[in-house]
Scaffold this active site. Structure first.
Site, PDB file in Angstrom:
ATOM      1  N   PRO A  82       0.821  -1.225   0.000  1.00 31.86           N
ATOM      2  CA  PRO A  82       0.000   0.000   0.000  1.00 31.86           C
ATOM      3  C   PRO A  82       0.854   1.275   0.000  1.00 31.86           C
ATOM      4  CG  PRO A  82      -0.317  -1.274   2.045  1.00 31.86           C
ATOM      5  CD  PRO A  82       0.554  -2.092   1.146  1.00 31.86           C
ATOM      6  N   GLU A 115       0.971  -7.276   7.813  1.00 29.93           N
ATOM      7  CA  GLU A 115       1.695  -6.787   8.986  1.00 29.93           C
ATOM      8  C   GLU A 115       3.080  -6.264   8.631  1.00 29.93           C
ATOM      9  OE1 GLU A 115       0.234  -8.736  12.889  1.00 29.93           O
ATOM     10  OE2 GLU A 115       0.529 -10.351  11.440  1.00 29.93           O
ATOM     11  N   ASP A 151     -11.409   1.274 -23.976  1.00 29.13           N
ATOM     12  CA  ASP A 151     -11.547   1.133 -22.526  1.00 29.13           C
ATOM     13  C   ASP A 151     -11.747   2.460 -21.819  1.00 29.13           C
ATOM     14  OD1 ASP A 151     -11.116  -1.561 -22.466  1.00 29.13           O
ATOM     15  OD2 ASP A 151      -9.017  -1.440 -21.856  1.00 29.13           O
ATOM     16  N   ARG A 185      -4.561  -8.751 -20.272  1.00 28.11           N
ATOM     17  CA  ARG A 185      -5.558  -8.429 -21.298  1.00 28.11           C
ATOM     18  C   ARG A 185      -5.029  -7.443 -22.343  1.00 28.11           C
ATOM     19  NH1 ARG A 185      -8.310  -3.710 -20.584  1.00 28.11           N
ATOM     20  NH2 ARG A 185     -10.236  -4.345 -21.575  1.00 28.11           N
TER      21      ARG A 185
HETATM   22 CL1  6GU Z   1      -0.319  -3.768  -3.266  1.00 26.98          CL
HETATM   23  N1  6GU Z   1      -0.992  -4.564  -0.845  1.00 26.98           N
HETATM   24  C1  6GU Z   1      -1.744  -4.490   0.268  1.00 26.98           C
HETATM   25  N2  6GU Z   1      -1.505  -5.331   1.271  1.00 26.98           N
HETATM   26  N3  6GU Z   1      -2.723  -3.620   0.428  1.00 26.98           N
HETATM   27  C2  6GU Z   1      -2.954  -2.808  -0.595  1.00 26.98           C
HETATM   28  C3  6GU Z   1      -2.225  -2.822  -1.776  1.00 26.98           C
HETATM   29  C4  6GU Z   1      -1.227  -3.731  -1.882  1.00 26.98           C
HETATM   30  N4  6GU Z   1      -2.701  -1.871  -2.592  1.00 26.98           N
HETATM   31  C5  6GU Z   1      -3.687  -1.302  -1.930  1.00 26.98           C
HETATM   32  N5  6GU Z   1      -3.841  -1.847  -0.718  1.00 26.98           N
END
Ligand code: 6GU
Length: 222
Positions: free
Chosen positions: A86, A113, A164, A150
């Protein structure tokens, strides 16, 4: 293209790889996808892949050894190593296009974690699929894989992705099929007219209207 995915939950990928366009792309040889269990690279006698974080507080942290050994084993000069986290760069359609031109992707699925900070040094790039937290990078790596595969030449007709949503930062126009009247809801007459110029104009206007209503931020990027 070849995609190698490193995960501690390899079974999560079974359904994803055995249905629809992804399955067909694999069967037709457009892409080779291998899912590797990080645990199989652990040199620990109990095959551990995580341990308590130093300093306390964050629970279990993925250890560097199995992931470094896996990447050493799988990486070549043509590989792009991507860490799913994230904290990564927000994922966009333009990146999907870039990645679809690569020969070899290695996707490392992080753990909610956390993973040992030194794992970052393996990655050419870190990607996040949005501003929310997943329990692991597995779903995110499937999102990347799906959106990239895709776009590989031949997987779907290029006509279907030239139009798209997000190409030109516009959302898709509405589409209809039979019947012409469904529960009192009519297909717009212009689509039945056979008048190609009018149809094209209708679609362009609907795309713009929809983008203005739902995603004004995209219009600013145009
Ligand atoms: Cl790539 N990993 C995790 N654990 N949570 C996320 C993410 C990735 N992208 C958004 N939330």
């Amino acid at each position: 293209m070849k995609i190698d995915i490193l995960t501690i939950f390899p079974n999560m990928f079974d359904g994803f790889l055995s249905e629809s366009i992804i399955k067909r792309a694999i069967d037709k040889g457009f892409v080779e996808i291998n899912v590797h269990d990080i645990r199989s690279y652990s040199t620990d006698k109990h095959k551990r892949v995580d341990d308590y974080g130093f300093g306390g507080g964050q629970g279990m942290v993925l250890m560097p050894q199995p992931i470094f050994d896996a990447v050493d084993d799988i990486r070549t000069d043509e590989s792009k190593v991507i860490l799913m986290t994230p904290q990564g760069e927000p994922y966009k359609q333009a990146k999907a296009y870039d990645l679809s031109k690569e020969k070899h992707l290695i996707l490392i699925c992080g753990h909610y974690e956390g993973f040992d900070e030194r794992i970052r040094t393996l990655a050419d790039m870190e990607i996040s699929i949005g501003d929310y937290v997943l329990t692991g990078g597995e779903l995110a790596s499937m999102v990347i894989t799906d959106s990239v595969v895709r776009l590989i030449d031949g997987v779907i007709t290029s006509d279907s992705h030239i139009k798209d949503s997000f190409n030109d930062n516009l959302l898709d126009y509405p589409v209809y099929t039979k019947p012409v009247n469904f529960r009192g809801m009519e297909v717009p007459a212009v689509l039945l007219s056979g008048h190609h110029k009018n149809i094209e104009e209708f679609r362009k206007n609907e795309s713009l209207k929809r983008t203005k209503e739902r995603r004004p931020d995209l219009l600013e990027k145009r």
